[in-house]
Design a protein around this motif. Sequence first.
Motif, short mmCIF file in Angstrom:
data_model
loop_
_atom_site.label_atom_id
_atom_site.label_comp_id
_atom_site.label_asym_id
_atom_site.label_seq_id
_atom_site.Cartn_x
_atom_site.Cartn_y
_atom_site.Cartn_z
N LEU A 33 0.82 -1.23 0.00
CA LEU A 33 0.00 0.00 0.00
C LEU A 33 0.85 1.27 0.00
N TRP A 34 1.91 1.29 -0.80
CA TRP A 34 2.75 2.50 -0.89
C TRP A 34 1.94 3.72 -1.32
N PHE A 35 0.93 3.47 -2.15
CA PHE A 35 0.18 4.61 -2.71
C PHE A 35 -1.25 4.63 -2.16
N GLU A 47 -1.60 -6.87 3.81
CA GLU A 47 -0.64 -5.76 3.74
C GLU A 47 0.72 -6.27 4.20
N GLN A 48 1.41 -6.89 3.30
CA GLN A 48 2.72 -7.46 3.65
C GLN A 48 3.59 -7.54 2.40
N ASP A 49 4.88 -7.71 2.65
CA ASP A 49 5.83 -7.81 1.54
C ASP A 49 5.67 -9.16 0.83
N ILE A 50 5.82 -9.14 -0.48
CA ILE A 50 5.76 -10.39 -1.25
C ILE A 50 6.75 -11.41 -0.69
N LEU A 51 7.92 -10.92 -0.29
CA LEU A 51 8.96 -11.85 0.16
C LEU A 51 8.62 -12.51 1.50
N ILE A 65 -1.53 -13.10 -9.95
CA ILE A 65 -1.14 -12.05 -10.90
C ILE A 65 -0.13 -11.15 -10.20
N PHE A 66 1.00 -10.91 -10.85
CA PHE A 66 2.03 -10.03 -10.29
C PHE A 66 1.98 -8.69 -11.01
N VAL A 67 1.49 -7.66 -10.32
CA VAL A 67 1.53 -6.29 -10.86
C VAL A 67 2.21 -5.38 -9.82
N PRO A 134 18.57 -0.21 -15.39
CA PRO A 134 18.15 -1.18 -14.38
C PRO A 134 16.71 -1.67 -14.51
N TYR A 135 15.79 -0.75 -14.85
CA TYR A 135 14.39 -1.17 -14.93
C TYR A 135 14.21 -2.25 -16.01
N GLY A 136 14.71 -1.99 -17.22
CA GLY A 136 14.55 -2.94 -18.33
C GLY A 136 15.23 -4.27 -18.03
N PRO A 169 -8.50 4.19 -10.20
CA PRO A 169 -8.78 4.74 -8.85
C PRO A 169 -7.50 5.11 -8.10
N ARG A 170 -6.38 4.37 -8.35
CA ARG A 170 -5.07 4.78 -7.83
C ARG A 170 -4.37 5.42 -9.03
N MET A 171 -4.36 6.76 -9.04
CA MET A 171 -3.97 7.47 -10.25
C MET A 171 -2.46 7.67 -10.35
N TYR A 308 2.76 10.51 -8.30
CA TYR A 308 4.09 10.52 -8.91
C TYR A 308 4.94 9.49 -8.16
N ASN A 309 5.19 8.35 -8.78
CA ASN A 309 5.82 7.24 -8.08
C ASN A 309 7.14 7.60 -7.42
N ILE A 310 7.97 8.35 -8.13
CA ILE A 310 9.30 8.63 -7.58
C ILE A 310 9.20 9.51 -6.34
N1 LIG Z 1 2.20 1.46 -15.61
C1 LIG Z 1 2.79 1.17 -16.77
O1 LIG Z 1 2.78 1.95 -17.74
C2 LIG Z 1 3.48 -0.15 -16.94
C3 LIG Z 1 3.96 -0.52 -18.21
C4 LIG Z 1 4.60 -1.75 -18.34
C5 LIG Z 1 4.77 -2.58 -17.26
N2 LIG Z 1 4.32 -2.18 -16.03
C6 LIG Z 1 4.48 -3.09 -14.89
O2 LIG Z 1 3.19 -3.36 -14.38
C7 LIG Z 1 3.21 -3.48 -12.97
C8 LIG Z 1 2.19 -2.55 -12.36
O3 LIG Z 1 2.47 -1.20 -12.72
P1 LIG Z 1 1.69 -0.03 -11.96
O4 LIG Z 1 1.83 1.20 -12.80
O5 LIG Z 1 0.34 -0.50 -11.56
O6 LIG Z 1 2.60 0.10 -10.66
P2 LIG Z 1 2.33 0.90 -9.28
O7 LIG Z 1 3.63 1.48 -8.89
O8 LIG Z 1 1.16 1.78 -9.41
O9 LIG Z 1 1.92 -0.28 -8.26
C9 LIG Z 1 2.80 -1.19 -7.72
C10 LIG Z 1 2.17 -1.72 -6.45
O10 LIG Z 1 2.99 -2.78 -5.94
C11 LIG Z 1 3.09 -2.64 -4.53
N3 LIG Z 1 4.36 -3.26 -4.15
C12 LIG Z 1 5.60 -2.98 -4.62
N4 LIG Z 1 6.51 -3.80 -4.09
C13 LIG Z 1 5.84 -4.66 -3.25
C14 LIG Z 1 6.24 -5.75 -2.43
N5 LIG Z 1 7.53 -6.12 -2.35
N6 LIG Z 1 5.30 -6.40 -1.73
C15 LIG Z 1 3.98 -6.04 -1.82
N7 LIG Z 1 3.55 -5.00 -2.58
C16 LIG Z 1 4.47 -4.32 -3.31
C17 LIG Z 1 3.04 -1.14 -4.27
O11 LIG Z 1 2.59 -0.85 -2.95
C18 LIG Z 1 2.04 -0.68 -5.35
O12 LIG Z 1 0.72 -0.66 -4.84
C19 LIG Z 1 4.66 -3.23 -12.55
O13 LIG Z 1 5.30 -4.48 -12.40
C20 LIG Z 1 5.25 -2.49 -13.74
O14 LIG Z 1 6.65 -2.74 -13.86
C21 LIG Z 1 3.67 -1.01 -15.85
#
Ligand SMILES: NC(=O)c1ccc[n+]([C@@H]2O[C@H](COP(=O)([O-])OP(=O)(O)OC[C@H]3O[C@@H](n4cnc5c(N)ncnc54)[C@H](O)[C@@H]3O)[C@@H](O)[C@H]2O)c1
Length: 323
Positions: A33-35, A47-51, A65-67, A134-136, A169-171, A308-310
């Motif tokens: 829930l960072w955002f 609400e916990q870390d994937i790891l 599903i991993f997003v 690094p991202y790619g 909804p999470r913009m 703004y993620n960063i």
């Molecule tokens: N948004 C894009 O344009 C886009 C394009 C291509 C690929 N992707 C990929 O799609 C996925 C989703 O993108 P998004 O824009 O929804 O990202 P986002 O940053 O909005 O959401 C990521 C979510 O993951 C959660 N999170 C991160 N690390 C975690 C962890 N270790 N344990 C539990 N929760 C964790 C965060 O709290 C956040 O809610 C990402 O993997 C991204 O790399 C996104």
Amino acid sequence: MKILIAGGAGYVGSALVPKLLDRGYEVTVLDLLWFGKQLPASVPVLEQDILSIREEELRGVDQVIFVAGLSNDPMADYSPAKNFVSNAACPAYLAYVAKRAGVRRFIYASSCSVYGYTENELYDEDAPAVSAYPYGISKLQGESAVLQMRGPEFSVIALRKGTVGGYSPRMRLDLVVNTMFKTAIVDGVIRVNNPSIWRPILAMQDAVAAYTRAVECSDGISGIFNVASGNYTLGEIADFVRDGVREFLGIDPKLQINHLSDIRNYKVSIERAQRTLSFKPRSTVVDIVKDLVDHRAAFADFDNPAYYNITTFKGLDDAMVAV
Ligand SMILES: NC(=O)c1ccc[n+]([C@@H]2O[C@H](COP(=O)([O-])OP(=O)(O)OC[C@H]3O[C@@H](n4cnc5c(N)ncnc54)[C@H](O)[C@@H]3O)[C@@H](O)[C@H]2O)c1
């Protein structure tokens, strides 16, 4: 059917969860829930870390599903070490425990960013994926790790998404179409870093449809799929955003064309996703603008750091250091 969505509270996840609920699936979200949490109240959230997830917690789940992860270049560049853990180790670990728990499908959010800088070619999934940032690199690592676990009882689907645009909804306002829309309204200017650079763009509604097609495809399907609504140059995206805000809001922004270098330049073929998943994109950039216009009251606080993620990520990092 039970589906666990890691990162389900993020930009893509928050739009995907209601769609899967609407189709009758039982959805649980695993997210730090960072955002924040803009999810239907009925959805259980771990609400916990994937790891920290254990095999027992995934028993009875049909699909994962991993997003999650660090979802753009600025976050990855700010903390390359956390990037490699989040984008490579986290999906690898989650797929590993999911397979052991008897989950039958794992869907991984990959990215067209894995293609890096290419010149004037349409890339399909067999084209070389070589990036120098690094991202790619980490998205490709995560993808390779989860795909090598595929098997007759464990389908693995990697969706290499283009840059997503539109309302959730999470913009997010740090993605190219959404950013251009915001600056057109707030500053009266659309800034183009380099008009010749190509980007596949994926409307949020098409992104949600791609995940839905992946959830519902035959059990035997595994593999990598490019997904995009269309390939555009940045100059063309700016023109469409300007057309959209003119038509729907009567705003006439200026264009500011720069010629900065870029590390990413690619256009992709989505033929495999069309043929195998029956993925059929329906939206254009102008449709994305219309979607943003229709929902603009929901994100009118344009300076909210959560968009703004960063900014949010640096804040979280500072908070952790302070502790
Ligand atoms: N948004 C894009 O344009 C886009 C394009 C291509 C690929 N992707 C990929 O799609 C996925 C989703 O993108 P998004 O824009 O929804 O990202 P986002 O940053 O909005 O959401 C990521 C979510 O993951 C959660 N999170 C991160 N690390 C975690 C962890 N270790 N344990 C539990 N929760 C964790 C965060 O709290 C956040 O809610 C990402 O993997 C991204 O790399 C996104």
